[in-house]
Motif scaffolding. Structure first.
Motif, short mmCIF file in Angstrom:
data_model
loop_
_atom_site.label_atom_id
_atom_site.label_comp_id
_atom_site.label_asym_id
_atom_site.label_seq_id
_atom_site.Cartn_x
_atom_site.Cartn_y
_atom_site.Cartn_z
N ALA A 313 0.82 -1.21 0.00
CA ALA A 313 0.00 0.00 0.00
C ALA A 313 0.86 1.26 0.00
O ALA A 313 1.85 1.36 0.73
CB ALA A 313 -0.93 0.00 1.20
N GLU A 314 0.48 2.23 -0.83
CA GLU A 314 1.18 3.50 -0.90
C GLU A 314 0.72 4.41 0.24
O GLU A 314 -0.47 4.48 0.55
CB GLU A 314 0.90 4.20 -2.23
CG GLU A 314 1.44 3.46 -3.45
CD GLU A 314 2.95 3.51 -3.53
OE1 GLU A 314 3.54 4.48 -3.00
OE2 GLU A 314 3.55 2.58 -4.09
N GLU A 317 -2.37 7.55 0.11
CA GLU A 317 -3.35 7.34 -0.94
C GLU A 317 -4.50 6.51 -0.39
O GLU A 317 -4.29 5.56 0.37
CB GLU A 317 -2.71 6.60 -2.12
CG GLU A 317 -1.52 7.31 -2.74
CD GLU A 317 -1.90 8.59 -3.45
OE1 GLU A 317 -3.07 8.67 -3.90
OE2 GLU A 317 -1.06 9.50 -3.54
N LEU A 319 -6.87 3.70 -0.07
CA LEU A 319 -6.83 2.30 -0.48
C LEU A 319 -8.25 1.76 -0.40
O LEU A 319 -8.87 1.76 0.67
CB LEU A 319 -5.90 1.50 0.42
CG LEU A 319 -5.66 0.05 0.03
CD1 LEU A 319 -4.76 -0.02 -1.21
CD2 LEU A 319 -5.03 -0.74 1.17
N GLU A 323 -8.63 -4.10 -1.28
CA GLU A 323 -7.32 -4.02 -1.94
C GLU A 323 -6.23 -4.39 -0.92
O GLU A 323 -6.29 -3.99 0.24
CB GLU A 323 -7.07 -2.63 -2.49
CG GLU A 323 -7.89 -2.29 -3.71
CD GLU A 323 -7.53 -3.16 -4.90
OE1 GLU A 323 -6.33 -3.27 -5.21
OE2 GLU A 323 -8.45 -3.75 -5.49
N LEU A 325 -3.07 -4.48 1.43
CA LEU A 325 -2.04 -3.62 2.00
C LEU A 325 -0.67 -4.28 1.89
O LEU A 325 0.34 -3.62 1.70
CB LEU A 325 -2.32 -3.33 3.47
CG LEU A 325 -3.42 -2.32 3.78
CD1 LEU A 325 -4.74 -3.03 4.00
CD2 LEU A 325 -3.07 -1.48 5.00
N SER A 344 -5.83 -7.58 3.66
CA SER A 344 -6.65 -6.45 3.22
C SER A 344 -7.67 -6.12 4.29
O SER A 344 -7.84 -6.85 5.27
CB SER A 344 -7.35 -6.78 1.90
OG SER A 344 -8.21 -7.90 2.06
N PRO A 348 -12.43 1.37 3.11
CA PRO A 348 -11.34 2.21 2.60
C PRO A 348 -10.53 2.81 3.75
O PRO A 348 -11.08 3.20 4.79
CB PRO A 348 -12.07 3.31 1.82
CG PRO A 348 -13.41 2.76 1.51
CD PRO A 348 -13.75 1.84 2.64
N TYR A 367 0.81 -2.02 9.75
CA TYR A 367 0.48 -0.68 9.27
C TYR A 367 -0.28 0.08 10.34
O TYR A 367 -0.93 -0.51 11.20
CB TYR A 367 -0.43 -0.77 8.04
CG TYR A 367 0.25 -0.91 6.71
CD1 TYR A 367 0.65 0.21 5.98
CD2 TYR A 367 0.48 -2.16 6.15
CE1 TYR A 367 1.27 0.08 4.74
CE2 TYR A 367 1.10 -2.30 4.90
CZ TYR A 367 1.48 -1.16 4.21
OH TYR A 367 2.09 -1.29 2.99
#
Length: 379
Positions: A313-314, A317, A319, A323, A325, A344, A348, A367
């Motif tokens: 994951a960026e 941004e 997510l 999606e 991570l 994931s 969001p 994260y």
């Protein structure tokens, strides 16, 4: 004409008797009509980018028109920044007590109510001067009249706090492990977040939990609340209570980038211009979309298994739900099981930082993310 000085402050002693010292740089304005400022960096040993930012601030401030006094302290914790293990700096926790270096500051809320009762009819000037003197006396008592002594971390923290209590604005410069830039901002000061060039803001409660930013804004917030209960209303962030403190997260630990540090210094000067500390109109915040979330919605994601992590994951941004991570490599499963596992979330998020190593145990914090985020309204 501004006066620039440097002094060296002793904050403790090593077992050998060697002094632990901290450099203190000060700009004294001949026209000190604005809020005074205190900025420190490197309370945690590996979080070194703030020293580079202070260097760039020192360079830029020499060409600024100052309306207030500014004190800057790099290398704020000489124990932590010298606490090495191989090529890594371990200085996040006091190695003797295990306590986070940034959780040792002092605030005794019991002094607030008596002060507010005694000063309910006092002038704003007397409230400001005498309450600041009370806060400083609290620290002096801790430093000089504590019969049972202080830990190494407390002695360092209280001496830094003594400097910070003489200011109206406090910026504590930190970094994360592998991290994007973000700002810890008290809820009452939300409007000020728009004046830093930082796209992500964590809104923290106006409560004390041991950190420098809290130790310097919470006393004034508590005093304002105490006055309000007695019918005298002040607005936090304005007039007498024009006090703000932030933890400024400058990116990732264990590295400096002097070019990025200059951008960070310019960002801080844009905020200081907004607060009336400097008169240089060229320092203005950048136009950008700024996101925020409340501290309760700043969520840590822990690894569901041990393994080797590919962080996908960026930072900064959004997510989308579902999606990934990260993906976790388990070579022990290759040939008779699943070697790759994707991680994931069902909602969001905005990833802010991740663990510094690819090698993780089950339960390691992978994260930290903004969970229920929103756009900051423009001021």
């Amino acid at each position: 004409m501004n006066t620039f000085t440097k002094k060296v402050m002793s904050v403790g002693e090593m077992a050998s008797g060697a002094k632990l010292t901290v450099p203190v740089y000060s700009f004294v304005s001949e026209n000190a009509s604005g809020p005074n400022v205190y900025i420190q960096a490197n309370m945690h040993g590996a979080e070194v980018q703030g020293n580079a930012v202070i260097f760039q601030l020192l360079e830029l401030l020499q060409h600024c028109r100052l309306n207030a006094n500014i004190t800057l302290v790099p290398y704020a914790n000489p124990v932590a920044c010298n606490h090495k293990n191989g090529e890594y700096t371990l200085g996040r926790f006091d190695p003797i007590t295990g306590v986070n270096w940034n959780r040792m500051y002092h605030f005794d809320e019991s002094v607030i109510e008596p002060f507010s009762q005694n000063y309910i009819d006092a002038t704003e000037e007397d409230i400001n001067n005498d309450f600041r003197a009370l806060m400083l006396n609290e620290i002096e008592q801790k430093l000089d009249h504590n019969i049972f002594g202080l830990t190494t971390g407390q002695r360092i923290a209280y001496q830094l706090q003594r400097l910070a209590y003489q200011a109206d604005i406090v910026l504590d410069l930190h970094t994360g492990p592998i991290s994007s830039k973000h700002l810890y901002c008290p809820e009452y000061a939300q409007a000020s977040a728009n004046y830093f060039d930082i796209p992500h803001t964590l809104l923290i409660p106006n409560d004390f939990d041991g950190a420098m930013d809290e130790a310097t804004f919470c006393p004034w917030w508590s005093l304002q609340q105490a006055f309000e209960k007695q019918g005298r209303k002040f607005t936090m962030g304005q007039g007498l209570f024009n006090k703000e403190s932030f933890t400024v997260e400058l990116g990732s630990q264990e590295q400096i980038d002097l070019d990025v540090a200059k951008d960070d210094a310019v960002s801080i000067l844009a905020y200081l211009h907004y607060k009336g500390v400097i008169s240089n109109d060229e320092y203005q915040p950048q136009a950008m979309t700024r996101y925020a979330c409340y501290l309760n919605d700043y969520k840590a994601l822990y690894s569901p298994m041990g393994g080797m992590v590919d962080y996908l994951a960026e930072f900064g941004e959004v997510l989308a739900a579902g999606e990934p991570l990260a993906r976790i490599l388990r070579m022990d499963n290759y040939g008779d099981g699943e070697a790759l596992h994707y991680v994931s979330l069902d909602k969001p998020v905005i990833p802010i930082l991740h663990f510094a190593s690819a090698s993780v145990n089950q339960g390691t914090e992978l994260y930290k993310v903004f969970y229920n985020y929103f756009e900051l309204p423009e001021s």
